[in-house]
Design an enzyme around this catalytic site. Structure first.
Site, PDB file in Angstrom:
ATOM      1  N   TRP A 151      21.380  32.647   0.034  1.00 24.90           N
ATOM      2  CA  TRP A 151      20.316  31.966  -0.722  1.00 24.90           C
ATOM      3  C   TRP A 151      19.013  32.749  -0.669  1.00 24.90           C
ATOM      4  O   TRP A 151      18.101  32.518  -1.442  1.00 24.90           O
ATOM      5  CB  TRP A 151      20.103  30.547  -0.174  1.00 24.90           C
ATOM      6  N   ASP A 152      18.947  33.710   0.244  1.00 26.93           N
ATOM      7  CA  ASP A 152      17.771  34.566   0.391  1.00 26.93           C
ATOM      8  C   ASP A 152      17.309  35.098  -0.967  1.00 26.93           C
ATOM      9  O   ASP A 152      16.117  35.214  -1.236  1.00 26.93           O
ATOM     10  CB  ASP A 152      18.094  35.793   1.277  1.00 26.93           C
TER      11      ASP A 152
ATOM     12  N   LYS B 114      15.180  26.402  13.850  1.00 28.64           N
ATOM     13  CA  LYS B 114      15.293  27.854  13.747  1.00 28.64           C
ATOM     14  C   LYS B 114      14.265  28.424  12.778  1.00 28.64           C
ATOM     15  O   LYS B 114      13.691  29.476  13.002  1.00 28.64           O
ATOM     16  CB  LYS B 114      16.707  28.202  13.267  1.00 28.64           C
ATOM     17  N   GLN B 115      14.049  27.725  11.661  1.00 28.12           N
ATOM     18  CA  GLN B 115      13.218  28.306  10.599  1.00 28.12           C
ATOM     19  C   GLN B 115      12.642  27.190   9.743  1.00 28.12           C
ATOM     20  O   GLN B 115      13.089  26.049   9.823  1.00 28.12           O
ATOM     21  CB  GLN B 115      14.061  29.245   9.759  1.00 28.12           C
TER      22      GLN B 115
ATOM     23  N   GLU C  28      19.396  26.119  10.764  1.00 32.32           N
ATOM     24  CA  GLU C  28      20.829  26.173  11.098  1.00 32.32           C
ATOM     25  C   GLU C  28      21.144  25.661  12.502  1.00 32.32           C
ATOM     26  O   GLU C  28      22.314  25.551  12.867  1.00 32.32           O
ATOM     27  CB  GLU C  28      21.334  27.615  10.955  1.00 32.32           C
TER      28      GLU C  28
HETATM   29  C1  BGC Z   1      19.284  32.396   8.340  1.00 36.04           C
HETATM   30  C2  BGC Z   1      19.716  32.042   6.933  1.00 36.04           C
HETATM   31  C3  BGC Z   1      19.782  33.303   6.119  1.00 36.04           C
HETATM   32  C4  BGC Z   1      20.665  34.334   6.776  1.00 36.04           C
HETATM   33  C5  BGC Z   1      20.659  35.652   6.029  1.00 36.04           C
HETATM   34  C6  BGC Z   1      20.219  33.426   8.908  1.00 36.04           C
HETATM   35  O1  BGC Z   1      19.778  33.812  10.173  1.00 36.04           O
HETATM   36  O2  BGC Z   1      19.270  31.255   9.143  1.00 36.04           O
HETATM   37  O3  BGC Z   1      18.812  31.129   6.353  1.00 36.04           O
HETATM   38  O4  BGC Z   1      20.256  33.010   4.833  1.00 36.04           O
HETATM   39  O5  BGC Z   1      20.227  34.570   8.083  1.00 36.04           O
HETATM   40  O6  BGC Z   1      19.383  36.178   5.975  1.00 36.04           O
END
Ligand code: BGC
Length: 779
Positions: free
Chosen positions: A347-348, A601-602, A489
């Protein structure tokens, strides 16, 4: 003006980081920023966009083509390079490195190195190398090397193609065949291999142009995994000896030109043609392309050199991996920097990279979204596999759209055992993100062709997926989205994640709007889409109208990340980290330390605040920023830029600034997580690169465009005097300059119509060719 990224001195500890930092590429090939003498231990890589392979039951990943830039040098018989200083089977001490410098000229995308060695007899030998991945010829890498010494001596050059390359889950090329094709200008060497899974040929050719004359000794060396030639030169002190390598990479997937179908012939022809044109001409046409790229995209920051360089660098990283020639590939989470994350598209792309391309290179944005159209069948297969309808896009997408994400994506550091992760099954927001990206493209460009060429089907199928995934809660008389993983996540399988629910609602709305458009423009396609459809538009509308979306608490303004989030332990990040037993342990999953706590996490809720700016007032944004930030690990490179964006939006750019800098410098410093469990996750970070652009333009300059009107609400960090940049909005091209107390908008003379703008408390239109100055001092 800051256009050059440079490192002085050679530090073996920086080899991997510099491989990312000094990358070159052209969207078709990515070449890591390693040095000519490096091999697979130093992670050399030539990654071909869109070519994947699987060996046995190992993870599918991109193919690393044979290294056509391989080179070794000897001085009076003694090998020399930065790694060993030349220890080897020769008599007497080897030349040792005295000075070393590696740099990247961002303006013309040229990588340079310069190393001076001291030989056993106290002579100095300086080696320089300059290379670029041609922006004009997507299969070509050109490398010019020169050597100069302070004494006479014998230089032996060993140059060729090395097929023994770095692989994470390889080797991917089954058998390697060497070849040499002679003509009056010399040999063109080739190395060809075939991928395991699909038997796709990958061919690399090397032509050399040295002008050393016939008197030099030459020798061809064929090995099992490499083909090389040696040249022996009697060097005179003070004379520069230079040669150029023209390296071409073609695969069985390339279907262009007369040589389609035989990549070896195509590679030979390409290298020969390049040799005929010569280094200067190739560099010129390459540099001209880059001038045009920067004309359309460069940002000038006044007052902050560090931010200036970091921003340009972030854009550079995006440009070198932008698929400007193909709509069959998109941008992987680690760009073309290697095989990490399986070379997969996440999704990035839609949420972090697309905005940059939408505002600057809409044709690339279209390719990125067409990739999702081409991979719709993979998304349909995934939905069906889980028993749902419509399209459930891959969490980790490769060339077919089937999900490369495994059910056990991380190994437990303590036991070494695979852990069940739910990225693949439960990050359902991916389908909404894809629909959002497609709609953004339409809104920004006004170009309906993407929707009419399959985009409408994509968004409809995503909505159908959510209809079949959603749950109607009869007691509460509302739809809910249960058992999902949101952007954070560390909390898997939660109910009613605020971000996900809001994105799903938006996806349903987009699907209805796209259907309306399709009905008007292409009624037969509309009929075809709905005939036999198991879900009707009325059902999508009903779900849209009664879908539960968590709202801010009336008193605190806080939005709960998901049902029950507040019941989790409210521990500080420092406390949580103090509980860690291993620096690489995974904090999510069944036994993860963060799972039972409020540590995320984010950016999750805060990402929603950014995407749905209009739905929340500043007090709500502030309250949630202040609540969630201390609880955010920023364990993903996708996190900091979002906190920067929302801080700028609420008018506190100095809160935003450190998050912006962390994002913009991530691939310069190399400071990011390198391991999760025992999984290496290093590489470049295109999502952060896109995030840096977003923070500068959408955050600090405060630009917003809704498809009709542009709004500017600047909030410059205290060190910035001004920022100036070009943007494309619909069919118009503009330059925007934001100063501390004023802004200037200039519309290109060729624009088709005036642009409505709201800025500095005024509403006005910028006509083609007009320049408008606005004061932003609040009265
Ligand atoms: C992140 C995801 C991301 C992926 C690829 C993961 O560490 O939590 O949101 O899409 O890395 O960048």
């Amino acid at each position: 003006m800051s256009w050059v990224v440079k490192e002085r001195g050679f530090d073996p500890g920086r080899i991997t980081a510099n491989g990312n930092k000094f990358m070159i590429g052209n969207g078709v090939l990515g070449y890591r920023g390693t040095l000519e003498e490096f091999g697979k231990e130093e992670l050399t890589a030539t990654i071909v966009a869109g070519l994947y392979d699987r060996v046995g039951h190992k993870w599918r990943e991109p193919v690393n083509a044979p290294n056509g830039l391989a080179m070794a040098l000897r001085w009076d018989g003694a090998p020399f390079d930065v790694l060993s200083g030349g220890a080897g089977e020769h008599v007497g001490p080897a030349p040792e490195p005295l000075e070393h410098e590696q740099s990247l000229d961002l303006r013309h995308a040229v990588h340079r190195r310069r190393t001076t060695y001291r030989t056993a007899d106290e002579a100095q030998v300086t080696v320089t190398s300059e290379r670029f991945c041609s922006a004009a010829r997507p299969h070509l890498i050109v490398n010019r090397i020169s050597v100069e010494s302070s004494r006479d001596g014998i230089l032996t050059i060993v140059t060729g193609i090395d097929g023994d390359v770095w692989d994470i889950n390889g080797p991917h090329l089954e058998r390697l065949e060497t070849g040499s094709d002679k003509d009056e200008s010399g040999d063109v060497l080739t190395l060809t291999g075939w991928t395991h899974e699909r038997n796709v040929p990958v061919s690399v050719a090397e032509a050399v142009d040295d002008g050393f004359g016939k008197q030099q000794e030459r020798q061809l060396l064929r090995g099992e995994t490499a083909i090389r030639r040696t040249l022996r030169l009697n060097c005179r002190a003070g004379t520069t000896y230079a040669w150029t390598k023209y390296v071409s990479v073609f695969t069985g997937l390339d279907k262009t030109g007369e040589e389609a179908g035989d990549p070896r012939l195509a590679a030979i022809a390409s290298s020969r043609e390049a040799r005929g044109l010569g280094y200067d001409r190739l560099l010129r046409e390459h540099a001209e392309r880059w001038e045009r790229i920067w004309d359309a995209t460069d940002i000038v920051v006044e007052g902050d050199e560090e931010a200036q360089l970091a921003l340009r660098y972030s854009m550079y990283q995006l440009h070198i991996i932008a698929p400007d020639r193909s709509e069959k590939v998109s941008i992987p989470a680690r760009g073309l920097s290697g095989q990490v994350y399986k070379g997969a598209v996440f999704w990035d792309t839609e949420m972090f990279m697309l905005p940059f391309f939408l505002h600057t290179r809409p044709e690339v944005a279209r390719n990125l979204m067409m990739y999702r159209v081409h991979t719709l069948d993979g998304a349909r297969r995934k939905a069906a596999e889980y028993g749902y309808g419509g399209a459930f896009y891959a969490w980790e997408s490769q060339e077919t759209g089937d999900d490369a994400c495994t059910l056990f994506n991380v190994n437990d550091v303590f036991t070494g055992r695979p852990m069940r992760t739910y990225f693949r099954d439960k990050q359902v927001h991916i389908s909404a993100d894809v629909a959002y990206g497609i709609w953004q493209y339409y809104k920004f460009t006004g170009d309906e062709s993407l929707l009419l060429d399959g985009g409408a089907e994509v968004v409809w199928e995503c909505a159908v997926f959510f209809y079949t995934y959603g749950y109607f809660n009869p007691r509460k008389q509302r739809y809910e989205i249960l058992d999902v993983t949101g952007p954070d996540e560390y909390h898997e399988r939660v109910n009613n994640n605020a971000f996900t629910n809001r994105m799903v609602k938006l996806c349903l709305r987009i699907a209805l709007d796209a259907l309306d458009l399709l009905r008007d423009r292409d009624p037969s396609r509309y009929e075809a889409l709905l005939s036999g459809a198991s879900v009707r538009p009325e059902q999508i509308r009903e779900m849209h109208d009664s879908l539960y979306v968590p709202e801010p608490d009336a008193e605190s303004g806080l939005i709960e990340q998901f049902d029950g989030y507040y019941t989790l332990e409210d521990v500080s990040l420092a406390d949580l980290k103090s509980r860690m037993l291993n620096p690489h342990e995974y904090l999510g999953g069944g036994n993860g330390l963060a799972t039972t706590t409020q540590i995320l996490k984010q950016a999750d809720v805060v990402l929603m605040l950014h995407l749905f700016k209009d739905c929340f007032d500043p007090a709500v944004k502030k309250a949630n920023w202040a609540y969630y930030e201390p609880r955010t690990e920023h364990g993903s490179s996708l996190s900091s830029c979002i906190y920067a964006l929302v801080a700028a939006d609420i008018g506190v750019p100095d809160w935003a600034y450190p998050y912006f800098m962390r994002t913009a410098t991530i691939d310069l410093t190399g400071e990011s997580k390198q391991y999760v469990g025992d999984l290496y996750i290093g590489g470049t970070h295109p999502a952060a690169n896109g995030g840096a652009w977003m923070a500068a333009v959408l955050g600090f300059a405060g630009l917003r465009y809704d498809g009709g009107k542009a709004t500017l609400k600047p909030a410059l960090p205290s060190s910035w005097r001004a920022v100036e940049f070009p943007v494309r909005l619909r069919q118009g091209a503009y330059r925007i300059r934001v100063e501390r107390e004023a802004l200037v908008i200039t519309a290109e003379a060729g624009n088709p119509e005036p642009l409505p703008v709201e800025a500095g408390g005024r509403e006005f239109a910028v006509a083609p060719g007009q320049e408008i100055h606005v004061s932003t001092i609040s009265s």
